[in-house]
Write a protein that holds these residues in place. Structure first.
Motif, mmCIF file in Angstrom:
data_model
loop_
_atom_site.group_PDB
_atom_site.id
_atom_site.type_symbol
_atom_site.label_atom_id
_atom_site.label_comp_id
_atom_site.label_asym_id
_atom_site.label_seq_id
_atom_site.Cartn_x
_atom_site.Cartn_y
_atom_site.Cartn_z
ATOM 1 N N TRP A 110 0.870 -1.257 0.020
ATOM 2 C CA TRP A 110 0.011 0.070 0.094
ATOM 3 C C TRP A 110 0.717 1.120 0.011
ATOM 4 C CZ3 TRP A 110 -5.522 0.411 -0.029
ATOM 5 C CH2 TRP A 110 -6.153 -0.816 -0.104
ATOM 6 N N GLN A 111 0.292 2.115 -0.744
ATOM 7 C CA GLN A 111 1.292 3.557 -0.714
ATOM 8 C C GLN A 111 0.251 4.551 -0.634
ATOM 9 O OE1 GLN A 111 2.007 4.338 -4.887
ATOM 10 N NE2 GLN A 111 3.287 6.120 -4.613
ATOM 11 N N ARG A 112 0.784 5.608 0.348
ATOM 12 C CA ARG A 112 0.271 6.608 0.823
ATOM 13 C C ARG A 112 0.117 7.738 -0.287
ATOM 14 N NH1 ARG A 112 1.776 10.543 5.861
ATOM 15 N NH2 ARG A 112 0.196 12.318 5.207
ATOM 16 N N VAL A 113 -1.027 8.322 -0.425
ATOM 17 C CA VAL A 113 -1.093 9.444 -1.470
ATOM 18 C C VAL A 113 -1.771 10.700 -0.809
ATOM 19 C CG1 VAL A 113 -1.189 8.105 -3.665
ATOM 20 C CG2 VAL A 113 -3.094 8.550 -2.411
ATOM 21 N N GLU A 114 -1.279 11.744 -1.487
ATOM 22 C CA GLU A 114 -1.832 12.970 -0.736
ATOM 23 C C GLU A 114 -3.252 13.431 -1.342
ATOM 24 O OE1 GLU A 114 -0.619 14.513 1.694
ATOM 25 O OE2 GLU A 114 1.130 13.253 1.756
ATOM 26 N N LEU A 115 -4.217 14.226 -0.747
ATOM 27 C CA LEU A 115 -5.341 14.523 -1.254
ATOM 28 C C LEU A 115 -5.031 15.504 -2.629
ATOM 29 C CD1 LEU A 115 -7.237 15.800 2.064
ATOM 30 C CD2 LEU A 115 -7.610 13.573 0.641
ATOM 31 N N SER A 116 -5.891 15.319 -3.331
ATOM 32 C CA SER A 116 -5.672 16.144 -4.649
ATOM 33 C C SER A 116 -5.814 17.806 -4.480
ATOM 34 C CB SER A 116 -6.827 15.703 -5.824
ATOM 35 O OG SER A 116 -8.103 16.124 -5.289
ATOM 36 N N GLU A 117 -5.319 18.607 -5.315
ATOM 37 C CA GLU A 117 -5.482 19.899 -5.128
ATOM 38 C C GLU A 117 -6.786 20.246 -5.719
ATOM 39 O OE1 GLU A 117 -3.269 22.107 -3.593
ATOM 40 O OE2 GLU A 117 -2.241 20.396 -2.786
ATOM 41 N N GLY A 118 -7.223 19.752 -6.766
ATOM 42 C CA GLY A 118 -8.409 19.990 -7.324
ATOM 43 C C GLY A 118 -9.606 19.400 -6.724
ATOM 44 N N GLU A 119 -10.690 19.200 -7.546
ATOM 45 C CA GLU A 119 -11.816 18.414 -7.350
ATOM 46 C C GLU A 119 -11.411 16.848 -7.257
ATOM 47 O OE1 GLU A 119 -15.463 19.180 -9.602
ATOM 48 O OE2 GLU A 119 -15.100 21.347 -9.383
ATOM 49 N N SER A 120 -12.232 16.062 -6.832
ATOM 50 C CA SER A 120 -12.080 14.689 -6.609
ATOM 51 C C SER A 120 -13.356 14.186 -7.558
ATOM 52 C CB SER A 120 -12.221 14.207 -5.397
ATOM 53 O OG SER A 120 -12.496 12.738 -5.623
ATOM 54 N N ALA A 121 -12.820 13.479 -8.846
ATOM 55 C CA ALA A 121 -13.977 13.021 -9.722
ATOM 56 C C ALA A 121 -14.453 11.605 -8.957
ATOM 57 C CB ALA A 121 -13.170 12.480 -11.008
ATOM 58 N N LEU A 122 -13.563 11.173 -7.995
ATOM 59 C CA LEU A 122 -14.162 9.912 -7.403
ATOM 60 C C LEU A 122 -15.397 10.224 -6.690
ATOM 61 C CD1 LEU A 122 -13.520 6.882 -6.822
ATOM 62 C CD2 LEU A 122 -12.148 7.699 -4.881
ATOM 63 N N PHE A 123 -15.606 11.258 -5.811
ATOM 64 C CA PHE A 123 -16.659 11.457 -4.672
ATOM 65 C C PHE A 123 -17.155 12.541 -5.018
ATOM 66 C CE2 PHE A 123 -13.363 8.984 -2.172
ATOM 67 C CZ PHE A 123 -13.942 7.743 -2.177
ATOM 68 N N CYS A 124 -16.693 13.654 -5.285
ATOM 69 C CA CYS A 124 -17.483 15.035 -5.238
ATOM 70 C C CYS A 124 -18.893 14.944 -5.971
ATOM 71 C CB CYS A 124 -16.464 16.110 -6.020
ATOM 72 S SG CYS A 124 -16.977 17.688 -5.495
ATOM 73 N N GLU A 125 -19.685 15.432 -5.129
ATOM 74 C CA GLU A 125 -21.160 15.683 -5.325
ATOM 75 C C GLU A 125 -21.350 17.117 -5.207
ATOM 76 O OE1 GLU A 125 -22.067 13.561 -2.000
ATOM 77 O OE2 GLU A 125 -21.532 11.603 -2.669
ATOM 78 N N PRO A 126 -22.467 17.682 -5.653
ATOM 79 C CA PRO A 126 -22.759 19.015 -5.306
ATOM 80 C C PRO A 126 -23.052 19.010 -3.800
ATOM 81 C CG PRO A 126 -24.101 18.106 -7.028
ATOM 82 C CD PRO A 126 -23.481 16.890 -6.354
ATOM 83 N N ALA A 127 -22.116 20.244 -3.352
ATOM 84 C CA ALA A 127 -22.277 20.500 -2.002
ATOM 85 C C ALA A 127 -22.237 21.834 -1.558
ATOM 86 C CB ALA A 127 -20.963 19.659 -1.124
ATOM 87 N N GLN A 128 -22.452 22.177 -0.396
ATOM 88 C CA GLN A 128 -22.327 23.525 0.195
ATOM 89 C C GLN A 128 -21.176 23.845 0.780
ATOM 90 O OE1 GLN A 128 -25.283 21.656 0.673
ATOM 91 N NE2 GLN A 128 -25.962 22.441 -1.598
ATOM 92 N N SER A 129 -20.121 23.013 0.451
ATOM 93 C CA SER A 129 -18.876 23.213 1.160
ATOM 94 C C SER A 129 -17.821 24.039 0.604
ATOM 95 C CB SER A 129 -18.193 21.622 1.523
ATOM 96 O OG SER A 129 -16.823 21.899 1.642
ATOM 97 N N PRO A 130 -16.919 24.967 1.309
ATOM 98 C CA PRO A 130 -16.011 25.879 0.793
ATOM 99 C C PRO A 130 -14.829 24.751 0.214
ATOM 100 C CG PRO A 130 -15.799 25.861 3.107
ATOM 101 C CD PRO A 130 -17.141 25.221 2.681
ATOM 102 N N TYR A 131 -14.812 23.467 0.575
ATOM 103 C CA TYR A 131 -13.825 22.792 -0.034
ATOM 104 C C TYR A 131 -14.182 22.066 -1.422
ATOM 105 C CZ TYR A 131 -12.126 23.164 4.595
ATOM 106 O OH TYR A 131 -11.772 23.919 5.918
ATOM 107 N N CYS A 132 -15.456 22.350 -1.816
ATOM 108 C CA CYS A 132 -15.935 21.860 -3.162
ATOM 109 C C CYS A 132 -16.264 23.040 -4.006
ATOM 110 C CB CYS A 132 -17.153 21.033 -2.891
ATOM 111 S SG CYS A 132 -16.979 19.080 -3.149
ATOM 112 N N ARG A 133 -15.355 23.098 -5.026
ATOM 113 C CA ARG A 133 -15.983 24.431 -6.003
ATOM 114 C C ARG A 133 -16.004 23.442 -7.383
ATOM 115 N NH1 ARG A 133 -12.637 27.317 -2.219
ATOM 116 N NH2 ARG A 133 -13.797 28.725 -1.510
ATOM 117 N N HIS A 134 -17.045 23.792 -7.824
ATOM 118 C CA HIS A 134 -17.404 23.039 -9.129
ATOM 119 C C HIS A 134 -17.078 24.008 -10.431
ATOM 120 C CE1 HIS A 134 -19.365 19.454 -7.364
ATOM 121 N NE2 HIS A 134 -19.692 20.385 -6.765
ATOM 122 N N ARG A 135 -16.229 23.594 -11.237
ATOM 123 C CA ARG A 135 -15.957 24.378 -12.521
ATOM 124 C C ARG A 135 -17.166 24.487 -13.267
ATOM 125 N NH1 ARG A 135 -11.748 20.107 -12.352
ATOM 126 N NH2 ARG A 135 -10.103 20.994 -11.334
#
Length: 136
Positions: A110-135
């Motif tokens: 197993w290899q540790r990976v850092e969180l992405s700098e941009g949006e996650s295509a894996l989980f991102c759903e429409p959200a009211q979070s400042p961490y999720c900004r949709h293009r």
């Protein structure tokens, strides 16, 4: 097809609902792999609302072929998990190294990976979070 042998390691500084909700938003919007180890060794107490957020996130990660593991929970956290019956969804380990060894039981490295700098295509759903900004 097997899931990638990659994981994110995130620290939770306290067990408040706000902090746990923020962590869940970060996972949803910036994770690139569905396996997440959350280091809770600094958390003394976990509110029931915060636990609910972790359980929902664990269920979402499982639906994506991953899991959420808790590393370093103290007695108070273990007790609330035991009392609520959420242990099967939130496996806990002595520390992050023990959680990683448990992941390695499947024979993969197993290899540790850092969180992405941009949006996650894996989980991102429409959200009211400042961490999720949709293009647009």
């Amino acid at each position: 097809m097997s899931r990638p042998a990659q994981y994110h390691l995130l620290s939770l500084p306290d067990g408040s609902w706000e902090t746990v909700s923020c962590l869940a938003s970060v996972i949803r919007c910036r994770a690139t792999t569905p396996t997440v180890i959350v280091d809770v060794s600094a958390v003394e107490r976990l509110t029931i609302d915060a636990l609910a957020v972790l359980v929902r996130k664990a269920m979402r990660l499982r639906s994506a072929g991953g899991e959420l593991l808790l590393a370093g929970p103290g007695p108070a956290i273990r007790k609330v998990i035991e009392r609520t019956g959420t242990g099967p969804l939130l496996p806990d380990f002595y520390d992050s190294a023990a959680a990683l060894r448990a992941l390695g039981d499947d024979g993969r490295a197993w290899q540790r990976v850092e969180l992405s700098e941009g949006e996650s295509a894996l989980f991102c759903e429409p959200a009211q979070s400042p961490y999720c900004r949709h293009r647009p």
